[in-house]
Design a protein around this motif. Sequence first.
Motif, PDB file in Angstrom:
ATOM      1  N   UNK A   1     -17.578 -15.785 -18.376  1.00 32.44           N
ATOM      2  CA  UNK A   1     -16.538 -15.925 -19.239  1.00 32.44           C
ATOM      3  C   UNK A   1     -16.539 -17.018 -20.222  1.00 32.44           C
ATOM      4  N   UNK A   2     -16.786 -18.308 -19.456  1.00 30.42           N
ATOM      5  CA  UNK A   2     -16.930 -19.394 -20.327  1.00 30.42           C
ATOM      6  C   UNK A   2     -18.084 -19.020 -21.525  1.00 30.42           C
ATOM      7  N   UNK A   3     -19.292 -18.468 -21.127  1.00 32.12           N
ATOM      8  CA  UNK A   3     -20.367 -18.360 -21.900  1.00 32.12           C
ATOM      9  C   UNK A   3     -20.086 -17.397 -23.023  1.00 32.12           C
ATOM     10  N   UNK A   4     -18.883 -16.540 -22.738  1.00 30.43           N
ATOM     11  CA  UNK A   4     -18.747 -15.556 -23.740  1.00 30.43           C
ATOM     12  C   UNK A   4     -17.793 -16.397 -24.821  1.00 30.43           C
ATOM     13  N   UNK A   5     -16.705 -17.092 -24.226  1.00 35.86           N
ATOM     14  CA  UNK A   5     -15.973 -18.052 -25.240  1.00 35.86           C
ATOM     15  C   UNK A   5     -16.624 -19.042 -25.906  1.00 35.86           C
ATOM     16  N   UNK A   6     -17.767 -19.628 -25.290  1.00 39.83           N
ATOM     17  CA  UNK A   6     -18.796 -20.238 -26.328  1.00 39.83           C
ATOM     18  C   UNK A   6     -19.398 -19.662 -27.253  1.00 39.83           C
ATOM     19  N   UNK A   7     -19.849 -18.390 -26.937  1.00 39.47           N
ATOM     20  CA  UNK A   7     -20.685 -17.514 -27.751  1.00 39.47           C
ATOM     21  C   UNK A   7     -19.910 -17.198 -28.724  1.00 39.47           C
ATOM     22  N   UNK A   8     -18.512 -16.891 -28.678  1.00 36.89           N
ATOM     23  CA  UNK A   8     -17.607 -16.608 -29.669  1.00 36.89           C
ATOM     24  C   UNK A   8     -17.595 -17.544 -30.886  1.00 36.89           C
ATOM     25  N   UNK A   9     -17.542 -18.867 -30.306  1.00 40.36           N
ATOM     26  CA  UNK A   9     -17.521 -20.009 -31.230  1.00 40.36           C
ATOM     27  C   UNK A   9     -18.758 -20.188 -32.100  1.00 40.36           C
ATOM     28  N   UNK A  10     -19.736 -19.747 -31.421  1.00 45.29           N
ATOM     29  CA  UNK A  10     -21.325 -20.054 -31.763  1.00 45.29           C
ATOM     30  C   UNK A  10     -21.820 -18.878 -32.621  1.00 45.29           C
ATOM     31  N   UNK A  11     -21.153 -17.800 -32.739  1.00 43.59           N
ATOM     32  CA  UNK A  11     -21.423 -16.640 -33.540  1.00 43.59           C
ATOM     33  C   UNK A  11     -22.810 -16.096 -32.725  1.00 43.59           C
ATOM     34  N   UNK A  12     -22.612 -15.842 -31.613  1.00 41.00           N
ATOM     35  CA  UNK A  12     -23.678 -15.296 -30.690  1.00 41.00           C
ATOM     36  C   UNK A  12     -23.124 -14.299 -29.922  1.00 41.00           C
ATOM     37  N   UNK A  13     -23.766 -13.189 -29.926  1.00 42.01           N
ATOM     38  CA  UNK A  13     -23.447 -12.049 -29.097  1.00 42.01           C
ATOM     39  C   UNK A  13     -24.411 -11.517 -27.944  1.00 42.01           C
TER      40      UNK A  13
END
Length: 242
Positions: free
Chosen positions: A118-130
Motif C-alpha cells: 500500500x505504501x509502495x503504491x502511494x510512493x509509486x503514484x508520486x513517482x509516476x511508476x505503475x
Amino acid sequence: MSKPLRALDEAALVLFSGGQDSATCLAWALARFGRVETLGFDYGQRHAVELDCRETLREGLRKQNPLWKERLGMDHTLALGALGDISETALTRNAEITMEKDGLPNTFVPGRNIIFLTFAAALAARRGIRHIVTGVCETDYSGYPDCRDDTIKAVQVALNLGMDSRYVLHTPLMWIDKAETWKLAEELGGPALVSLINQESHTCYLGDRGTMHPWGHGCGECPACALRRAGWEEYVAEKARA
C-alpha cells in the motif's frame, strides 16, 4: 516461467529489503525496465542490519552491468515504526523463534506485506511508476499468508480500485523455490551476481552478520537461514550434476 516482460519505456519500484529474494528481484527488474527505483522499510525489525546491506548491493549491481547502472534510480526508505509497535512477534521483539498453534512461526508480522504494498503504491503514484515488484513466494517459504499469490492479486485489485490506477504487481519468485532463485540470479548476472547476493545480502532473522557460511551470513538456525541454506545446497548440488 512466463515469457519475459520487457518494458524499457516504463519504470518499476522494487520492494528492496536487502535480502536474497529482493536483491534477485532488483536484478530482474533492471533487466526489464528503463528506470528502477527501490524502497525499503524500517519497521523495528530485529534484523535491521538488512537495511545496511541495501546500498552495498545497489553499488554492486551498478558495477556489474553498465545498463543496470544507467537504469538504477532513487532509493527510498520509509519508517513504519507503528507496525513494529503493534506486532508481538519474534521479528519485532527479542523473543525465541517458535512455531505457533496455527502452524505459522511467530516471526509472522500480520499485515506486513499488505501494508508495504500500500505504501509502495502511494510512493509509486508520486513517482509516476505503475510497476511494483516484490519478492514474495508461496513455493518455498515459511507459510506466511500475505506471501500467497491470491493475496497479491487481491491487493492489486484493491489498490487499483482505491487509487483509480492501473498498477501491476510483479512477483518473479512466486512459483520457484530457493534453489531456483539462485539459478535465476545466475541467469540474470552470472556467477558475479550470485557471489554478490551470497556475500552481501542478509536473510537471518536474528541479524547475525558475524558468521559467514557457504550460503551467506547468518545464525544458521532460524527459519530464514534454514530456507536459504537448503536452497543454496540444492543449487550447488544441481550445478555439480550438470
